[in-house]
Design an enzyme around this catalytic site. Structure first.
Site, PDB file in Angstrom:
ATOM      1  N   GLN A 174      63.516  19.227   0.954  1.00  0.00           N
ATOM      2  CA  GLN A 174      62.785  20.431   0.360  1.00  0.00           C
ATOM      3  C   GLN A 174      62.118  21.037   1.491  1.00  0.00           C
ATOM      4  O   GLN A 174      61.811  20.539   2.447  1.00  0.00           O
ATOM      5  CB  GLN A 174      61.575  19.962  -0.505  1.00  0.00           C
ATOM      6  CG  GLN A 174      60.608  19.066  -0.002  1.00  0.00           C
ATOM      7  CD  GLN A 174      59.663  18.227  -1.055  1.00  0.00           C
ATOM      8  OE1 GLN A 174      59.756  18.244  -2.121  1.00  0.00           O
ATOM      9  NE2 GLN A 174      58.386  18.058  -0.584  1.00  0.00           N
TER      10      GLN A 174
ATOM     11  N   GLU B 151      49.213  18.242  -2.584  1.00  0.00           N
ATOM     12  CA  GLU B 151      48.297  18.658  -3.733  1.00  0.00           C
ATOM     13  C   GLU B 151      47.120  18.592  -3.672  1.00  0.00           C
ATOM     14  O   GLU B 151      46.480  17.419  -2.952  1.00  0.00           O
ATOM     15  CB  GLU B 151      48.867  17.557  -4.955  1.00  0.00           C
ATOM     16  CG  GLU B 151      50.098  17.569  -5.206  1.00  0.00           C
ATOM     17  CD  GLU B 151      50.994  16.534  -4.500  1.00  0.00           C
ATOM     18  OE1 GLU B 151      50.567  15.382  -4.004  1.00  0.00           O
ATOM     19  OE2 GLU B 151      52.246  16.404  -4.711  1.00  0.00           O
TER      20      GLU B 151
ATOM     21  N   LYS C 289      42.073  13.726   4.362  1.00  0.00           N
ATOM     22  CA  LYS C 289      40.958  13.552   5.300  1.00  0.00           C
ATOM     23  C   LYS C 289      39.353  13.589   4.730  1.00  0.00           C
ATOM     24  O   LYS C 289      39.327  14.212   3.839  1.00  0.00           O
ATOM     25  CB  LYS C 289      41.095  14.848   6.336  1.00  0.00           C
ATOM     26  CG  LYS C 289      42.477  14.334   7.368  1.00  0.00           C
ATOM     27  CD  LYS C 289      42.591  15.533   8.058  1.00  0.00           C
ATOM     28  CE  LYS C 289      41.527  15.189   9.375  1.00  0.00           C
ATOM     29  NZ  LYS C 289      41.776  14.512  10.423  1.00  0.00           N
TER      30      LYS C 289
ATOM     31  N   THR D  27      36.885  14.955   5.743  1.00  0.00           N
ATOM     32  CA  THR D  27      36.422  16.079   5.797  1.00  0.00           C
ATOM     33  C   THR D  27      36.407  16.978   4.532  1.00  0.00           C
ATOM     34  O   THR D  27      35.202  17.516   3.922  1.00  0.00           O
ATOM     35  CB  THR D  27      36.873  16.983   7.097  1.00  0.00           C
ATOM     36  OG1 THR D  27      36.496  16.363   8.180  1.00  0.00           O
ATOM     37  CG2 THR D  27      36.213  18.450   7.231  1.00  0.00           C
TER      38      THR D  27
END
Length: 189
Positions: free
Chosen positions: A181, A138, A112, A114
């Protein structure tokens, strides 16, 4: 391949469990009316949230970062509503959302703006056809200052692309190593 709209994303999430939990609209405030980094369904994507589960790089053990032989002691586990990433460092987290990607769909995930405007880069690899699980996120702090990321708020946007034909071999078919996962998942060789 065509990008999919908010209508398609809502239908796939609500009828096929593609995203759980799912927010059909765009959320910009918390329950107390405070501004947050938005999450939920957008025009042509879905803004995912970071869960309160983090792994932050540490140099305590001075190990070499080796993707084929990764030392778990390279990270410190942290749980909280926010996480401070040290200057020029890195952290892993996971999404609050669990994904089930259809066989004829590939996603691209982008950070994003931001966060990007603060020097925090979010990297996520594509979600391949028939992959499912929580997404490992990450975060790179590219600044010389500590950087803060927030759990329960938007951090990246997933774009969905539907193919004209099904793939011959999906991620599930080939037994992908990150299939299913459930937490922050470290590199697997």
């Amino acid at each position: 391949m065509t990008i999919k709209s908010d209508k398609w994303i809502r239908r796939m999430a609500q009828q096929h469990g593609m995203i759980e939990p799912f927010e059909p609209g765009q959320i910009r405030q918390d329950a107390n009316g405070n501004k947050i980094v938005s999450y939920g369904t957008s025009s042509y994507g879905y803004d995912i949230r970071c869960a309160p589960e983090f792994k932050v790089f540490t140099n305590i053990h001075s190990t070499v970062v080796d993707p084929k032989n990764f030392d778990e002691k390279s990270f410190v586990d942290f749980h909280g509503d926010s996480c401070i990433i040290p200057p020029n460092s890195f952290a892993l987290a996971r999404t609050m959302e669990y994904f089930r990607i259809p066989r004829n769909v590939l996603t691209i995930c982008l950070g994003k703006s931001t966060y990007a405007r603060c020097g925090i880069i979010v990297n996520v690899t594509p979600f391949e056809p028939e992959w499912e699980g929580y997404v490992t996120l990450e975060f790179s702090n590219t600044t010389p200052l500590p950087a803060k990321i927030y759990a329960g708020e938007g951090c990246a946007q997933v774009l969905f692309f539907e193919s004209d034909e099904e793939c011959e071999t999906s991620y599930k078919d080939r037994g992908g190593k990150y299939q299913g996962q459930v937490g922050v998942t470290l590199p697997r060789a």
